[in-house]
Design a protein around this motif. Structure first.
Motif, PDB file in Angstrom:
ATOM      1  N   ARG A 167       0.776  -1.101   0.042  1.00 35.43           N
ATOM      2  CA  ARG A 167       0.493   0.087  -0.045  1.00 35.43           C
ATOM      3  C   ARG A 167       0.938   1.253   0.037  1.00 35.43           C
ATOM      4  N   ASP A 168       1.680   1.654   0.759  1.00 32.15           N
ATOM      5  CA  ASP A 168       2.688   2.933   0.518  1.00 32.15           C
ATOM      6  C   ASP A 168       3.353   2.934  -0.887  1.00 32.15           C
ATOM      7  N   ALA A 169       3.740   1.558  -1.336  1.00 31.90           N
ATOM      8  CA  ALA A 169       4.172   1.634  -2.665  1.00 31.90           C
ATOM      9  C   ALA A 169       3.412   2.338  -3.231  1.00 31.90           C
ATOM     10  N   PHE A 170       2.415   1.788  -3.512  1.00 29.06           N
ATOM     11  CA  PHE A 170       1.084   2.292  -4.195  1.00 29.06           C
ATOM     12  C   PHE A 170       0.437   4.126  -3.847  1.00 29.06           C
ATOM     13  N   ASN A 171       1.262   4.231  -3.421  1.00 24.51           N
ATOM     14  CA  ASN A 171       0.929   5.914  -2.383  1.00 24.51           C
ATOM     15  C   ASN A 171       2.039   6.783  -3.240  1.00 24.51           C
ATOM     16  N   TYR A 172       3.430   5.668  -3.077  1.00 23.82           N
ATOM     17  CA  TYR A 172       4.962   6.479  -4.081  1.00 23.82           C
ATOM     18  C   TYR A 172       4.604   6.493  -5.343  1.00 23.82           C
ATOM     19  N   TYR A 173       3.865   5.265  -5.996  1.00 24.12           N
ATOM     20  CA  TYR A 173       3.164   4.913  -7.272  1.00 24.12           C
ATOM     21  C   TYR A 173       2.529   6.338  -7.736  1.00 24.12           C
ATOM     22  N   PHE A 174       1.397   6.641  -6.997  1.00 25.76           N
ATOM     23  CA  PHE A 174       0.703   8.008  -7.881  1.00 25.76           C
ATOM     24  C   PHE A 174       1.365   9.273  -7.834  1.00 25.76           C
TER      25      PHE A 174
ATOM     26  N   GLU B 279       5.211   9.850  -7.988  1.00 24.73           N
ATOM     27  CA  GLU B 279       5.417   9.714  -8.500  1.00 24.73           C
ATOM     28  C   GLU B 279       5.010  10.219 -10.418  1.00 24.73           C
ATOM     29  N   GLY B 280       4.113   8.765 -10.124  1.00 20.49           N
ATOM     30  CA  GLY B 280       3.250   9.389 -11.730  1.00 20.49           C
ATOM     31  C   GLY B 280       2.915  10.183 -11.860  1.00 20.49           C
ATOM     32  N   ASN B 281       2.004  11.216 -11.248  1.00 17.56           N
ATOM     33  CA  ASN B 281       1.838  12.238 -11.418  1.00 17.56           C
ATOM     34  C   ASN B 281       2.288  13.382 -11.544  1.00 17.56           C
ATOM     35  N   ARG B 282       3.421  13.345 -10.628  1.00  9.35           N
ATOM     36  CA  ARG B 282       4.924  14.758 -11.117  1.00  9.35           C
ATOM     37  C   ARG B 282       5.710  13.896 -12.272  1.00  9.35           C
ATOM     38  N   LEU B 283       5.152  12.802 -13.409  1.00  4.75           N
ATOM     39  CA  LEU B 283       6.157  12.358 -14.205  1.00  4.75           C
ATOM     40  C   LEU B 283       5.196  12.467 -15.220  1.00  4.75           C
ATOM     41  N   LYS B 284       3.765  13.346 -15.270  1.00  5.16           N
ATOM     42  CA  LYS B 284       2.550  13.241 -15.758  1.00  5.16           C
ATOM     43  C   LYS B 284       2.728  15.049 -15.919  1.00  5.16           C
ATOM     44  N   GLU B 285       3.114  15.240 -15.226  1.00  7.29           N
ATOM     45  CA  GLU B 285       3.450  17.334 -15.140  1.00  7.29           C
ATOM     46  C   GLU B 285       4.791  17.322 -16.151  1.00  7.29           C
ATOM     47  N   LYS B 286       5.783  16.716 -15.809  1.00  2.12           N
ATOM     48  CA  LYS B 286       6.924  16.458 -16.221  1.00  2.12           C
ATOM     49  C   LYS B 286       6.934  16.917 -17.705  1.00  2.12           C
ATOM     50  N   TYR B 287       6.679  15.527 -18.388  1.00  2.00           N
ATOM     51  CA  TYR B 287       6.422  15.723 -18.849  1.00  2.00           C
ATOM     52  C   TYR B 287       5.444  15.331 -20.110  1.00  2.00           C
TER      53      TYR B 287
END
Length: 259
Positions: free
Chosen positions: A57-64, A66-74
């Protein structure tokens, strides 16, 4: 018939059996000229196994995050989806549905990996590890295949998915089991439900390394096309260099399937 500029099934080191940071996969996709990727990390609940091959569950929190950060960056360079490959477990179905409802997913893949045979560990029905193959043979290969398709059918019926992952995976590590008319009948039943729910079928190119052809088998892909099911390209990457692997072979595959 299939978009080879989109890789719809990518794992990362978060699932414990892949390597590479999320951003490394993004950069690999851009280098390969892709326009879209979907991360599809593993969700398994209530599984007894000798190793974790899914996210905590903690990894899923990171996953979201980091995913949102990458969506914005790229943004403007690559369309990035944050999805999940749901492993069906009839004993924890309500917990699975509750977990899915708590997040906004760009893609939900439906799969079935683990079966409870009453042993210490669940049987990983799609694993290439020898201990799992031996356990499947002890339990009975035909019983495993039947259980797989019965479970996958229920998974497709009950999980709010967009795509079905590796529909014939249970057959790939047991060479004594070949695709029979009975198996194909079970697969047709699953495809019919997919039509009702407007679900896609992934064409998993990881198979080219192992059997010089994709997963699923061509006859299954042909049947899916007959039923009007969308096909989506998926590398099932577990390393950044595997992004879009063998996608260059898909156009000729599609041409060979035309009536």
């Amino acid at each position: 018939m299939i978009d080879i500029k989109a890789d719809n099934h990518i794992h990362t080191k978060l699932c414990h059996h892949a390597s590479g940071e999320m951003e490394e996969y993004v950069q690999a996709a851009i280098d390969r000229g892709l326009t879209k990727i979907n991360f599809l990390e593993h969700l398994e609940l209530g599984i007894r196994y000798f190793e974790d091959t899914w996210l905590s569950r903690d990894a899923f929190n990171y996953y979201f995050n980091e995913g949102n950060r990458l969506k914005e960056k790229y943004k403007g360079k690559l369309d990035i989806g944050i999805g999940v490959e749901v492993g069906y477990n009839p004993d924890t179905l309500q917990d699975i549905l509750a977990f899915l409802s708590k997040h906004q997913w760009d893609r939900i893949g439906v799969s079935y990996h683990f079966m409870d045979t009453g042993d210490t560990y669940h049987l990983n029905m799609v694993s290439s590890q020898q201990r799992n193959i031996d356990a499947a043979r002890t339990f009975g290969p035909e019983k495993v295949v039947r259980s797989y398709y019965e479970g996958l059918k229920k998974a497709v019926e009950t999980i709010p998915g967009n795509v079905v992952c590796h529909i014939d995976a249970v057959l790939r590590n047991l060479p004594e089991i070949t695709l029979t008319d009975q198996h194909f009948g079970w697969i047709r039943e699953i495809l019919a439900i997919m039509v009702q729910k407007d679900m896609a079928l992934e064409i998993n190119t990881s198979g080219y390394k192992l059997r010089n052809g994709p997963y699923p088998a061509k006859m299954i892909i042909s049947e899916a096309l007959k039923q009007g099911i969308r096909l989506e390209a998926a590398s099932d990457s577990h390393h950044p260099e595997q992004v879009a692997r063998y996608f260059d072979r898909l156009p000729s595959l599609m041409r060979s399937l035309r009536p």
